[in-house]
Scaffold this motif. Structure first.
Motif, PDB file in Angstrom:
ATOM      1  N   THR A 147       0.875  -1.031   0.002  1.00 16.84           N
ATOM      2  CA  THR A 147      -0.154   0.063   0.104  1.00 16.84           C
ATOM      3  C   THR A 147       1.162   1.220  -0.116  1.00 16.84           C
ATOM      4  N   GLN A 189       2.543   4.445   0.670  1.00 21.40           N
ATOM      5  CA  GLN A 189       2.645   5.439   1.896  1.00 21.40           C
ATOM      6  C   GLN A 189       2.662   6.885   1.375  1.00 21.40           C
ATOM      7  N   CYS A 200      -1.529   6.740  -6.067  1.00 16.69           N
ATOM      8  CA  CYS A 200      -1.770   7.745  -5.031  1.00 16.69           C
ATOM      9  C   CYS A 200      -1.643   6.946  -3.601  1.00 16.69           C
ATOM     10  N   GLN A 201      -1.438   7.949  -2.556  1.00 18.16           N
ATOM     11  CA  GLN A 201      -1.100   7.315  -1.270  1.00 18.16           C
ATOM     12  C   GLN A 201      -2.434   6.344  -0.877  1.00 18.16           C
ATOM     13  N   GLY A 202      -2.069   5.382  -0.387  1.00 17.45           N
ATOM     14  CA  GLY A 202      -3.144   4.227  -0.013  1.00 17.45           C
ATOM     15  C   GLY A 202      -3.670   3.370  -1.103  1.00 17.45           C
ATOM     16  N   ASP A 203      -3.055   3.700  -2.256  1.00 17.05           N
ATOM     17  CA  ASP A 203      -3.395   2.697  -3.401  1.00 17.05           C
ATOM     18  C   ASP A 203      -2.578   1.375  -3.215  1.00 17.05           C
ATOM     19  N   LYS A 204      -2.976   0.279  -3.553  1.00 18.56           N
ATOM     20  CA  LYS A 204      -2.043  -0.602  -3.948  1.00 18.56           C
ATOM     21  C   LYS A 204      -1.375  -0.922  -4.847  1.00 18.56           C
TER      22      LYS A 204
END
Length: 79
Positions: free
Chosen positions: A15, A17, A31-35
């Motif tokens: 994921t 950061q 994007c931040q939080g995307d796998k």
């Protein structure tokens, strides 16, 4: 008995950061939080968006299937 050689490189899903760009296509933003798929090669990490990760994994599967097919073919016999 000698250690077996690894055919596949070190890879995992993480994921993000922080915001990243895809290593295959710089226009793809992770994007931040995307796998994302992370492939470690020669002391560096390459990040791939899920779209490109699917293509990479599909190509790897095709190459492994081809190799496995060659393994099962008898020498001197055309498939």
């Amino acid at each position: 008995m000698p250690k077996l050689k690894r055919l596949l490189v070190s890879a995992c899903f993480e994921t993000a950061q922080r915001r990243r760009h895809c290593s295959r296509n710089q226009e793809h933003v992770i994007c931040q939080g995307d796998k994302c798929l992370v492939i470690k090669e020669n002391m560096s990490k390459n990040n791939y968006c899920m779209e490109c990760a699917a293509l990479i994994l599909r190509k790897a599967r095709e190459e492994l299937n081809r190799l496995a097919g060659e393994l099962s073919v008898e020498p001197g016999v055309e498939p």
